[in-house]
Design a protein around this motif. Structure first.
Motif, PDB file in Angstrom:
ATOM      1  N   ILE A 245      44.406 158.110  12.182  1.00 38.02           N
ATOM      2  CA  ILE A 245      44.432 156.648  12.266  1.00 38.02           C
ATOM      3  C   ILE A 245      43.451 156.053  11.265  1.00 38.02           C
ATOM      4  N   ASN A 246      42.252 156.624  11.179  1.00 33.20           N
ATOM      5  CA  ASN A 246      41.266 156.118  10.218  1.00 33.20           C
ATOM      6  C   ASN A 246      41.761 156.268   8.788  1.00 33.20           C
ATOM      7  N   LYS A 247      42.468 157.360   8.510  1.00 30.01           N
ATOM      8  CA  LYS A 247      42.994 157.566   7.155  1.00 30.01           C
ATOM      9  C   LYS A 247      44.060 156.519   6.834  1.00 30.01           C
ATOM     10  N   ILE A 248      44.875 156.193   7.828  1.00 32.56           N
ATOM     11  CA  ILE A 248      45.924 155.189   7.621  1.00 32.56           C
ATOM     12  C   ILE A 248      45.317 153.801   7.443  1.00 32.56           C
ATOM     13  N   LEU A 249      44.305 153.481   8.253  1.00 30.71           N
ATOM     14  CA  LEU A 249      43.731 152.138   8.230  1.00 30.71           C
ATOM     15  C   LEU A 249      42.706 151.929   7.122  1.00 30.71           C
ATOM     16  N   ARG A 250      42.209 153.018   6.540  1.00 32.51           N
ATOM     17  CA  ARG A 250      41.183 152.904   5.497  1.00 32.51           C
ATOM     18  C   ARG A 250      41.773 152.231   4.271  1.00 32.51           C
ATOM     19  N   LYS A 251      41.063 151.244   3.795  1.00 33.89           N
ATOM     20  CA  LYS A 251      41.485 150.566   2.571  1.00 33.89           C
ATOM     21  C   LYS A 251      41.052 151.408   1.381  1.00 33.89           C
ATOM     22  N   PRO A 252      41.926 151.509   0.379  1.00 36.78           N
ATOM     23  CA  PRO A 252      41.525 152.293  -0.799  1.00 36.78           C
ATOM     24  C   PRO A 252      40.328 151.624  -1.481  1.00 36.78           C
TER      25      PRO A 252
END
Length: 140
Positions: free
Chosen positions: A104-111
């Motif tokens: 989830i954190n990987k999906i929600l992390r902004k580049p």
């Protein structure tokens, strides 16, 4: 009493309370699935590998005291096999939650924006003078 009911209604209908209730229900079901996975899939092969041990049967029986002649209390037991299975349940659940939160954190992390490359700074007067001196020495 009316204000209390109104506040409770607002709390109960809020998204967070409903999300939490759904999470608790799904978590309970997930816990049962993990318990079955550990009890029925993981522990039997481990028990077989270490000599046909059934972990749920592992326990230490404490000595019973005689109350009267011929009457004995039921012996108390320390069921460490059940504890081991429960510990493995916890570790599997913790691993699953860790992996889920990581995803989830990987999906929600902004580049992260790429850092801008700075143009080389103008040489200081001292650097300019040293460069000229170096170039003159190379010529000689």
């Amino acid at each position: 009493m009316g204000k209390f009911l109104t506040e409770f209604k607002e709390f109960a209908v809020k998204g967070n309370a409903i999300d939490m209730a759904v999470g608790v229900i799904i978590g309970g079901a997930f816990g049962k699935i993990v318990s079955s996975l550990v009890d029925d899939i993981i522990m039997p092969p481990i028990g077989w590998l270490i000599g046909g041990v059934n972990f749920s049967d592992l326990k230490v029986t404490l000595p019973a005291e005689k109350i009267a002649e011929g009457i004995q209390m039921k012996s108390a037991t320390i069921n460490y096999g059940n504890f081991i299975q429960t510990l493995i349940d916890f570790l599997v659940i913790a691993l699953c939650i860790f992996l889920m939160i990581k995803a989830i954190n990987k999906i929600l992390r902004k580049p992260e924006p790429e850092p801008k490359k700075e143009a080389p700074a103008e040489p200081t007067p001292t650097e300019k003078l040293l460069t000229e001196i170096r170039d003159e020495l190379k010529k000689k």
